[in-house]
Each structure stands twice: as C-alpha cells, then as structure tokens.
Design an enzyme around this catalytic site. Structure first.
Site, short mmCIF file in Angstrom:
data_model
loop_
_atom_site.label_atom_id
_atom_site.label_comp_id
_atom_site.label_asym_id
_atom_site.label_seq_id
_atom_site.Cartn_x
_atom_site.Cartn_y
_atom_site.Cartn_z
N VAL A 53 17.15 -61.85 32.43
CA VAL A 53 17.94 -62.71 33.13
C VAL A 53 17.53 -63.00 34.54
O VAL A 53 17.97 -64.15 35.32
CB VAL A 53 19.52 -62.17 32.83
CG1 VAL A 53 19.71 -60.91 33.73
CG2 VAL A 53 20.28 -63.25 33.27
N LYS A 54 17.05 -62.07 35.19
CA LYS A 54 16.49 -62.22 36.67
C LYS A 54 15.60 -63.35 36.99
O LYS A 54 15.22 -63.68 38.14
CB LYS A 54 15.89 -60.77 37.30
CG LYS A 54 17.12 -59.51 37.12
CD LYS A 54 18.28 -59.92 38.11
CE LYS A 54 19.38 -58.80 38.09
NZ LYS A 54 20.60 -59.17 39.11
#
Length: 352
Positions: A53-54
């Site tokens: 997700v980063k």
C-alpha cells in the site's frame, strides 16, 4: 462464444511504473464472510508494483514535492521508514531519476533491508529508539536531508499530509466504486495515518457520514486507547510482531481525521498470527502480519455491527518480506506465539 477466465483490465497500457500504482482489486474473503454474515472485503494492496500500500504514499509525496518545486531532476530523496514506504520510494525514485537515502530501525526484517539495497537505495539501519529521542530514525533522516540542502528533499511521511491526500484522491474513491457505494464500514491499522485518514475522510464525506471508520491497533500502540478514552495520550509500552504500524503519538496525517473516527480496536498478536495462517489455508492468500491484523479487526467489527454489513479493510503487503520470521518454529516460540496457531495449520511452519 468460448468461456474465458480473463479478468478485465480497467485501462490499456500505462506510461511507466508509477502509472500502474493503484486500482487494486477488492477481494471477498469468503470463509470469513460466511462465518460473520457480513461481506468482508480486502483491498489487495500487495498487487501494487512495489508490493504494498505504501507505493501510493511514495508516489503522492514525490509528486507533491515536484509540483511545489522542492524536488528537481537528479535530486536526492531522504526518508525515515520502517520498510514499505522505503521500498515504494525506491521504485518511484528509480522510475523518476532520483537518488534515495533511507534511515530505518534495525529491528526491521532482513528481507526488507536487502530489497531496498537491491533497488539502489542507500540504507542506514539505526537503533530503534522512541520518537522523542534525537537519534530516532526519522530525526536522523531529517538532519541528513538538511545537511544536503537545497539538493535533498525529506519526505517526512508521518507528518506530510500529501500522504493522506493521495488516499483521499485514489484509495477512497476506488473502494466506493468497487462496492458501488454499499460499504458500511472501513477499518485498518495505522503507522503514518495516511491510509486511514485519507480513506476515512473520503468515505465519510461521500456517504454523508453513514460509513463508519475504525482504527485497528497492535500491542504497544496508544491510538485505540486514545480514541476510546476521548483523547488521553498514554505512554507507549510493549511491542508487537507487526512492522510499520502502531504509534505513540498523533501524526499530522492522522490528526486530519481522528476526531471523526467511530472507534478503535485493540488486536493482540495471538489473533493476528492465527489469522495469518488461516488466510493462507482458507483463502490461499499469503499476507504479512499487518494485513492479518486488519482482517482480524474487520471480523471483530463485523461481530460488533451484526450481519448484513459490508466491511472493507486493507491487505497491505505479502508475507514474503517476513517469511524468515513468520514461518519459523524458533521465532514463533521466541515470541510465545507457536501455540496460538491451530495444530492443523502447523504444516505451514516450514522453517526451523
């Protein structure tokens, strides 16, 4: 017409790696949905190009810096990170022509550190100390960037609200569209606060306040207690097997939305590790501990809200970055978690 198993793409060829970030699938976790009577949905963020997700935060922060003139061609990006943001930045910086320097706690997995170096980042593992300590990895990153000014940009992911904004502009709208506006609740853990704050704000505004947004918290973090106590900030103590989540303060990203959250859920490591193995066994999904914690929180929230609800969480990254720990008999026993895994799932503990 012949039958097909092709999953339709939302768009045609994209212009480079950074344009492939986002638009991840939303997966029905069937066994857990059947158990709770709710739709439990996981946003498959491990399918981003950098594997987590980063990637979204990395791209959002870099693009914001470019637009504000803080980052120019050939410049250096500096970040203090517990891992996945650094990996996302390494991909984005390589794709956009920047040098990357990373300061990170030396408690992070060897897989993460090795991957960062393989991607061309200059990595400095430093002792893990509290944020208040001047030697904290975030402060070391800030000071290093300042020493290179004006040729370096400190991403400052915890308090740079471009982090939350990218989730408000992308992740939140994707969830709303993928559930066709039927989402009843969103829950996830938080480190920087960007994912939770950005998604929660979008869903709250889009639904007119109907959607509930909850925070999930690992042991050693003070955020769930902060919410349940009405704003009392306790001293942080203890720790968790999860990496990159939990917090001892209210970051600027989280501060943008925390007063609107519906509540917080404390998730013990024993439930997290059991869920990690259950998801592998029942769903065939190989996830890291923070993702498993999020799913535990989604199940707990389903039981709290009752049947018939649609609950979304985030599947942050895969287990391959932590496999030397999470699937090791020795490591699990050291953490007192070997017994938390049901006997019939011990077949997945393949490392000594």
């Amino acid at each position: 017409m012949l039958p097909t198993l092709v999953r339709r793409f939302q768009q045609k060829a994209v212009e480079g790696l950074t344009h492939a970030i986002g638009n991840t699938p939303l997966i029905l976790l069937k066994s857990l949905s059947e158990r709770t009577g709710c739709q439990i949905l996981g946003k498959a963020e491990w399918m981003n190009p950098g594997g987590s997700v980063k990637d979204r935060a990395a791209l959002g922060i870099v693009k914001d810096a470019e637009e504000r003139g803080l980052l120019k061609t050939g410049g250096t990006v500096v970040e203090g990170t517990a891992g996945n943001t650094g990996i996302g930045l390494a991909h984005v910086c390589r794709a956009r022509g920047y040098k990357l320097v990373i300061f990170m706690p030396d408690t992070q997995s060897k897989e993460k550190i090795d991957l960062l170096r393989l991607l061309g980042a200059e990595v400095y593992p430093v002792p893990a100390v509290a944020y208040e300590n001047p030697a904290n990895y975030n402060h070391q990153a800030r000071d290093y960037a300042a020493s290179l000014a004006p040729h370096a940009f400190w991403t400052h992911q915890f308090d740079n609200t471009a982090n939350a904004r990218i989730h408000y502009l992308t992740t939140g709208p994707e969830i709303w569209e993928q559930t066709e506006g039927t989402v009843d609740a969103f829950v996830c853990s938080t480190g920087t606060g960007g994912t939770l704050a950005g998604v929660a704000r979008y869903l709250r505004e889009k639904s007119g306040g109907r959607v509930q947004n909850w925070l999930a918290d690992p042991p050693g973090s003070i955020l769930a207690s902060y919410i349940s106590s009405g704003g009392t900030l306790l001293e942080r103590s203890g720790g968790s097997i999860t990496e990159g989540i939990g917090q001892g303060r209210i970051t600027d990203n989280l501060a943008t939305e925390i007063e609107h959250l519906s509540g917080g859920l404390h998730i013990p490591d024993s439930k997290t590790i059991a869920m990690l193995y259950e998801l592998l066994d029942k769903e065939g999904i190989y996830l890291g501990a923070s993702s498993a914690l999020n799913v535990v929180a989604a199940v707990d929230l389903a039981e709290k809200l009752g049947p018939g609800k649609t609950i979304v969480t985030v599947l942050c990254d895969g287990a391959y970055r932590y496999q030397s720990r999470l699937f090791s008999h020795k490591w699990l026993r050291t953490k007192g978690l070997h017994g938390a895994i049901p006997e019939h799932l011990h077949k997945y503990i393949v490392l000594e």
